[in-house]
Write an enzyme that holds these catalytic residues in place. Structure first.
Site, PDB file in Angstrom:
ATOM      1  N   GLU A  34       4.695  -0.258   1.688  1.00 50.93           N
ATOM      2  CA  GLU A  34       4.492  -1.246   0.451  1.00 50.93           C
ATOM      3  C   GLU A  34       4.877  -2.272  -0.302  1.00 50.93           C
ATOM      4  O   GLU A  34       4.188  -2.908  -1.391  1.00 50.93           O
ATOM      5  CB  GLU A  34       5.854  -0.457  -0.637  1.00 50.93           C
ATOM      6  N   GLU A  87       0.867  -1.128  -0.025  1.00 53.12           N
ATOM      7  CA  GLU A  87      -0.397   0.348  -0.014  1.00 53.12           C
ATOM      8  C   GLU A  87       1.090   1.519  -0.420  1.00 53.12           C
ATOM      9  O   GLU A  87       2.327   1.087   0.028  1.00 53.12           O
ATOM     10  CB  GLU A  87      -0.841  -0.061   1.098  1.00 53.12           C
TER      11      GLU A  87
END
Length: 359
Positions: A324, A181
């Site tokens: 991430e 994300e």
């Protein structure tokens, strides 16, 4: 089905199709593991992961070579309250960094032979790039201190984006998913979700996120408390929690997790934001828990409590807090190791090694 058309009923029907992982395959994998030239259980979590993969896929040694980390990107209206060390402008800038292969997750994904798919599900800017998957549901969430972050319909739409994306990637060969994300402010939304879904206090659930100092952390805690008090999210209704104090990228990850479970694929959870999404996915689709692998324990203090609420134990502990999908992609190496051990180690019989005498 277009993600714009999903209703709550369609989501429920999709969830009802998720099958339980195969206990028989888990037991067969464990029996094989016990025949290998080592003391039974001595490979710890590596053995557990191998058994879980057999249960998930219905194959003893599944081919997990085609793997994808899905990075959902979205902005948060609550950033207006000054809860992050970085401005919201970093979200679109980092999306381009992912697309150009320059972020930590890109480097780790290349090392793990994993694909990176970046999805604009709710970035508060117009993004254009040939590599971007554009599935924008809204231009960032609303400020949850002033009202709900999104409508219930938008939350369902966000979940549908994740489900349909998982289906598309599966059709192209992906057999293992990782959750990633990007969204400045998303540890604020995640702490709110974790607090509501687990009963932790906001103080226990909220951490430093991007690296905020003490007074900002106190402010972040009070902002989250205010949002929960104002919106009254119901812990028994995960869609209510998601829509009131969640994030659009979190909605997308809920969908990826549910989609992976329906497709009988493992989904490797990254850190705190992914685990907040997993709590909601598990509340919506309890069977999906059997498809989750917890990659690591992050520096966010609420993370281990959220994993514990899911009955999950992290594979690795590296003090990460970058998000991430970095920890999830690192865990691919761990999963590869687990499968290789099962496939390549000699058994006591094949190696001519004496077994235990105390059985």
């Amino acid at each position: 089905m277009n993600h714009m058309e999903w209703t709550e009923q369609q989501l429920q029907l999709y969830i009802q199709e998720i099958q339980m992982p195969s206990q028989a395959h888990a037991e067969a994998a464990q029996q094989h593991s016990d025949q290998l030239t080592k003391p039974p259980g001595s490979l710890g979590k590596l053995e557990l992961v191998a058994s879980q993969l057999a249960a998930i896929t219905g194959e003893l040694w599944p081919d997990m070579s085609k793997r994808t980390v899905v990075i959902m990107a979205g902005d948060h209206g609550v950033c207006e309250e000054g809860v992050s060390a970085f401005p919201s402008s970093v979200t679109p800038q980092m999306v381009y960094n992912f697309l150009n292969g320059g972020a930590a997750v890109n480097v780790l994904a290349r090392a793990a032979h994993a694909d990176v798919v970046c999805v604009d599900i709710g970035v508060a800017a117009k993004l254009e790039h040939e590599g971007l998957v554009s599935r924008k549901v809204m231009l960032g969430t609303n400020n949850m201190v002033k009202g709900a972050a999104m409508t219930r319909e938008q939350a369902i739409q966000g979940i549908a984006v994740g489900i349909t994306l998982a289906e598309d990637l599966y059709a192209k060969g992906t057999r293992m998913f990782a959750t990633g994300e990007m969204g400045i402010g998303n540890t604020t939304a995640s702490a709110a979700i974790v607090s509501v879904m687990t009963g932790l206090t906001v103080k226990q659930a909220a951490g430093r996120g991007t690296g905020i100092h003490d007074s900002m952390l106190q402010h972040k805690i009070s902002v989250i408390e205010k949002a929960i008090t104002l919106n009254h999210p119901s812990s028994s209704d995960p869609l209510d929690v998601l829509s009131k104090v969640g994030g659009m990228e979190i909605a997308g990850l809920v969908g990826v997790i549910i989609g992976a479970a329906k497709l009988r694929c493992p989904v490797v959870l990254d850190g705190y934001i992914s685990t907040a999404a997993a709590l909601l996915a598990a509340a919506l689709a309890p069977i999906s828990k059997g498809y989750m692998i917890a990659s690591h324990q992050s520096q966010e203090p609420g993370h281990i409590h959220a994993l514990s609420a899911l009955g999950l134990a992290p594979c690795i502990q590296l003090d990460l807090r970058v998000g991430e999908g970095t920890g999830a992609v690192l865990c691919f190496h761990f999963i590869d190791a687990a499968l290789k051990l099962m496939q390549e180690m000699a058994t006591f019989a094949s190696a001519g090694v004496d077994g235990r005498t105390d059985t």
